[in-house]
Design a protein around this motif. Structure first.
Motif, PDB file in Angstrom:
ATOM      1  N   PRO A   1     -38.727  51.536  54.402  1.00 52.66           N
ATOM      2  CA  PRO A   1     -37.854  52.073  53.591  1.00 52.66           C
ATOM      3  C   PRO A   1     -36.771  51.127  53.751  1.00 52.66           C
ATOM      4  O   PRO A   1     -35.159  51.440  52.730  1.00 52.66           O
ATOM      5  CB  PRO A   1     -37.614  53.388  55.007  1.00 52.66           C
ATOM      6  CG  PRO A   1     -38.460  53.408  55.243  1.00 52.66           C
ATOM      7  CD  PRO A   1     -39.228  52.588  55.785  1.00 52.66           C
ATOM      8  N   LEU A   2     -36.044  50.470  54.842  1.00 57.13           N
ATOM      9  CA  LEU A   2     -34.609  49.751  54.562  1.00 57.13           C
ATOM     10  C   LEU A   2     -35.140  47.972  53.588  1.00 57.13           C
ATOM     11  O   LEU A   2     -33.757  47.871  53.074  1.00 57.13           O
ATOM     12  CB  LEU A   2     -33.971  48.674  56.428  1.00 57.13           C
ATOM     13  CG  LEU A   2     -33.627  49.323  56.697  1.00 57.13           C
ATOM     14  CD1 LEU A   2     -34.170  48.878  58.432  1.00 57.13           C
ATOM     15  CD2 LEU A   2     -32.255  49.576  56.247  1.00 57.13           C
TER      16      LEU A   2
ATOM     17  N   PHE B   1     -30.078  47.372  46.332  1.00 63.77           N
ATOM     18  CA  PHE B   1     -29.198  47.075  46.448  1.00 63.77           C
ATOM     19  C   PHE B   1     -29.097  45.257  45.284  1.00 63.77           C
ATOM     20  O   PHE B   1     -27.928  45.244  44.981  1.00 63.77           O
ATOM     21  CB  PHE B   1     -28.364  46.819  47.935  1.00 63.77           C
ATOM     22  CG  PHE B   1     -27.575  47.999  48.574  1.00 63.77           C
ATOM     23  CD1 PHE B   1     -26.149  48.221  48.017  1.00 63.77           C
ATOM     24  CD2 PHE B   1     -28.190  48.081  49.700  1.00 63.77           C
ATOM     25  CE1 PHE B   1     -25.958  49.140  48.170  1.00 63.77           C
ATOM     26  CE2 PHE B   1     -27.583  49.781  50.070  1.00 63.77           C
ATOM     27  CZ  PHE B   1     -26.051  50.012  49.671  1.00 63.77           C
ATOM     28  N   GLN B   2     -29.480  44.855  45.832  1.00 61.72           N
ATOM     29  CA  GLN B   2     -30.097  43.454  45.090  1.00 61.72           C
ATOM     30  C   GLN B   2     -29.314  43.708  43.170  1.00 61.72           C
ATOM     31  O   GLN B   2     -29.403  42.436  42.579  1.00 61.72           O
ATOM     32  CB  GLN B   2     -31.017  42.772  44.928  1.00 61.72           C
ATOM     33  CG  GLN B   2     -31.187  42.074  47.075  1.00 61.72           C
ATOM     34  CD  GLN B   2     -31.727  41.233  47.530  1.00 61.72           C
ATOM     35  OE1 GLN B   2     -33.489  42.448  46.540  1.00 61.72           O
ATOM     36  NE2 GLN B   2     -32.659  40.499  48.191  1.00 61.72           N
TER      37      GLN B   2
ATOM     38  N   LYS C   1     -23.092  53.932  48.770  1.00 53.67           N
ATOM     39  CA  LYS C   1     -21.788  53.287  49.275  1.00 53.67           C
ATOM     40  C   LYS C   1     -22.094  52.175  50.131  1.00 53.67           C
ATOM     41  O   LYS C   1     -21.450  51.087  50.245  1.00 53.67           O
ATOM     42  CB  LYS C   1     -20.962  54.457  50.053  1.00 53.67           C
ATOM     43  CG  LYS C   1     -20.646  55.088  48.340  1.00 53.67           C
ATOM     44  CD  LYS C   1     -19.383  56.753  49.349  1.00 53.67           C
ATOM     45  CE  LYS C   1     -19.164  57.607  48.649  1.00 53.67           C
ATOM     46  NZ  LYS C   1     -18.540  58.814  48.880  1.00 53.67           N
ATOM     47  N   ASN C   2     -23.187  52.388  50.576  1.00 56.69           N
ATOM     48  CA  ASN C   2     -24.015  51.481  51.670  1.00 56.69           C
ATOM     49  C   ASN C   2     -25.175  51.812  52.630  1.00 56.69           C
ATOM     50  O   ASN C   2     -25.234  52.407  51.837  1.00 56.69           O
ATOM     51  CB  ASN C   2     -22.225  51.481  53.286  1.00 56.69           C
ATOM     52  CG  ASN C   2     -22.713  52.760  54.131  1.00 56.69           C
ATOM     53  OD1 ASN C   2     -23.208  53.812  53.819  1.00 56.69           O
ATOM     54  ND2 ASN C   2     -20.983  53.803  54.229  1.00 56.69           N
ATOM     55  N   THR C   3     -25.956  51.207  53.195  1.00 61.28           N
ATOM     56  CA  THR C   3     -26.649  51.437  53.301  1.00 61.28           C
ATOM     57  C   THR C   3     -27.420  52.690  54.280  1.00 61.28           C
ATOM     58  O   THR C   3     -28.160  53.332  53.392  1.00 61.28           O
ATOM     59  CB  THR C   3     -27.096  50.100  54.786  1.00 61.28           C
ATOM     60  OG1 THR C   3     -27.146  49.093  54.302  1.00 61.28           O
ATOM     61  CG2 THR C   3     -28.790  50.169  55.089  1.00 61.28           C
ATOM     62  N   ALA C   4     -26.678  52.886  55.158  1.00 54.53           N
ATOM     63  CA  ALA C   4     -26.823  54.909  55.692  1.00 54.53           C
ATOM     64  C   ALA C   4     -26.774  56.080  54.209  1.00 54.53           C
ATOM     65  O   ALA C   4     -27.816  56.307  54.313  1.00 54.53           O
ATOM     66  CB  ALA C   4     -25.687  55.124  56.607  1.00 54.53           C
ATOM     67  N   HIS C   5     -25.749  55.581  53.570  1.00 54.87           N
ATOM     68  CA  HIS C   5     -25.445  56.384  52.774  1.00 54.87           C
ATOM     69  C   HIS C   5     -26.899  56.119  51.448  1.00 54.87           C
ATOM     70  O   HIS C   5     -27.212  57.109  50.961  1.00 54.87           O
ATOM     71  CB  HIS C   5     -24.217  55.883  51.705  1.00 54.87           C
ATOM     72  CG  HIS C   5     -24.271  57.021  50.549  1.00 54.87           C
ATOM     73  ND1 HIS C   5     -24.137  56.469  48.696  1.00 54.87           N
ATOM     74  CD2 HIS C   5     -23.452  58.187  50.244  1.00 54.87           C
ATOM     75  CE1 HIS C   5     -24.546  57.666  48.355  1.00 54.87           C
ATOM     76  NE2 HIS C   5     -24.021  58.466  49.127  1.00 54.87           N
TER      77      HIS C   5
ATOM     78  N   PRO D   1     -29.141  45.771  54.589  1.00 53.85           N
ATOM     79  CA  PRO D   1     -29.646  46.415  55.010  1.00 53.85           C
ATOM     80  C   PRO D   1     -30.899  44.886  55.124  1.00 53.85           C
ATOM     81  O   PRO D   1     -31.853  45.402  55.619  1.00 53.85           O
ATOM     82  CB  PRO D   1     -30.375  47.528  53.371  1.00 53.85           C
ATOM     83  CG  PRO D   1     -29.529  47.392  52.729  1.00 53.85           C
ATOM     84  CD  PRO D   1     -27.987  45.857  53.369  1.00 53.85           C
ATOM     85  N   ASN D   2     -30.674  44.070  54.732  1.00 54.00           N
ATOM     86  CA  ASN D   2     -32.296  42.616  54.581  1.00 54.00           C
ATOM     87  C   ASN D   2     -32.014  42.849  56.036  1.00 54.00           C
ATOM     88  O   ASN D   2     -32.919  42.143  56.421  1.00 54.00           O
ATOM     89  CB  ASN D   2     -31.345  41.801  53.630  1.00 54.00           C
ATOM     90  CG  ASN D   2     -32.873  40.591  53.100  1.00 54.00           C
ATOM     91  OD1 ASN D   2     -33.348  41.291  53.027  1.00 54.00           O
ATOM     92  ND2 ASN D   2     -32.718  39.565  54.155  1.00 54.00           N
ATOM     93  N   LEU D   3     -30.656  42.520  56.794  1.00 58.37           N
ATOM     94  CA  LEU D   3     -30.625  41.926  58.289  1.00 58.37           C
ATOM     95  C   LEU D   3     -31.524  43.042  59.162  1.00 58.37           C
ATOM     96  O   LEU D   3     -32.018  42.597  59.785  1.00 58.37           O
ATOM     97  CB  LEU D   3     -29.223  41.621  58.887  1.00 58.37           C
ATOM     98  CG  LEU D   3     -28.659  40.229  57.394  1.00 58.37           C
ATOM     99  CD1 LEU D   3     -27.453  40.049  57.711  1.00 58.37           C
ATOM    100  CD2 LEU D   3     -29.702  38.902  58.414  1.00 58.37           C
TER     101      LEU D   3
END
Length: 313
Positions: free
Chosen positions: A32-33, A40-41, A54-58, A283-285
């Motif tokens: 999923p990540l 995002f990329q 907005k961000n990874t969690a969103h 999210p990549n990290l």
């Protein structure tokens, strides 16, 4: 066939098997990540078939709410196939290269030869697996907002790409892909081997007094895998952005958004600046640092089990 040759061959196939199992375990745990990272990329504000996160969690909650579990696991089959083949092939080629560069099995390779072994393996793996990664990227970018007829899966994607775009389309993004495979793998495996060598030497001296437990070894492998992956990601991440931009599906007019890798670089720098080359790094990290720990813990333990089984035969 000599016993030494048989032993070397078994060792290389054991490395390949352990790598394949490690690759499968990594994808199953962290996919999923990977979907979030890919979206995002390529979201540069000029794409209308991707929601804004907005961000990874969103992003995770939005994909789950709108697309369900299927959205979070978009492109899962080609990801599993690609990761299993890539890691299995990579470890096999890497172990062969190391064996070829060393004069004998007991001699420790220098950092430069570890770098050369990893770069050689990375280039060959990149050439073999680019079509799988291209399909995975396109499946991950499909959303309910998609304007073109979506692919139903791996086979349908390959068939449609060949029909609409030809064989060359399967190798879109191959230039940054090769740079990524070579640089990322070379950095990661050289860092892992050198750190592992240091830890093994340190632990061997320490174990003369106190035997090392299996749990502590697992922690060592996890830390080594995460540390080497972190270094590789930070130094090679812009190539991943280039791959995913290059691999996007053409629009309804059949014209790709980007003509080639240099076009991706120019447009990203023009509209987004330096930050554009590091989009989706969070999210990549979050995916790849723990994923690397899983990969190397599984790899080292499967390899140990295979070697133990061979000795018992």
């Amino acid at each position: 066939m000599s016993a030494a040759f048989q032993s070397e061959g078994q060792w290389q196939w054991e490395s390949a098997t352990a790598g394949a199992v490690a690759g499968f375990a990594t994808v199953a745990a962290m996919h999923p990540l990977d979907v979030v990272r890919t979206r995002f990329q390529v979201n540069d504000g000029r794409v209308f078939n991707l929601p804004t996160y907005k961000n990874t969690a969103h992003a995770v909650f939005t994909i789950a709410r709108i697309e369900g579990l299927r959205g979070l696991y978009a492109g899962f089959f080609p990801a599993v196939l690609g990761s299993t083949v890539s890691w299995g092939l990579y470890f096999f080629l890497y172990s062969r290269a190391k064996q070829r560069y060393s004069k004998n099995r007991e001699e420790k390779l220098s950092p430069g030869l570890h770098l050369a072994s990893a770069a050689e393996a990375g280039a060959l793996v990149g050439l073999c697996t680019n079509p799988i990664w291209l399909v995975k990227t396109r499946l991950q970018l499909q959303t309910p907002l998609h304007q073109t007829q979506p692919y139903s899966g791996l086979y349908d994607a390959l068939r449609t790409i060949l029909k609409e775009e030809g064989w060359s389309a399967l190798y879109r993004g191959i230039v940054p892909g090769l740079f990524l495979q070579v640089s990322h793998g070379a950095i990661q495996f050289t860092a892992y081997e050198e750190l592992r060598k240091f830890v093994v030497d340190f632990k061997s001296k320490k174990s003369e007094k106190t035997p090392e437990s299996a749990d502590k070894l697992l922690v060592d492998y996890a830390i080594l895998g995460a540390s080497s992956k972190l270094a590789a990601i930070l130094l090679s991440y812009p190539f991943q952005v280039g791959i995913h931009f290059s691999g996007q599906r053409p629009g309804n007019d059949g014209i790709p958004r980007y003509m080639d890798t240099w076009h991706v670089v120019k447009e990203t720098a023009r509209f987004e600046g330096f930050r554009g080359f590091y989009k989706g790094i969070t999210p990549n990290l979050l995916k790849n640092v723990p994923a690397a720990s899983i990969t190397f813990v599984v790899y080292e333990n499967v390899l140990k089990l295979l070697k133990l089984a061979r000795r018992n035969d």
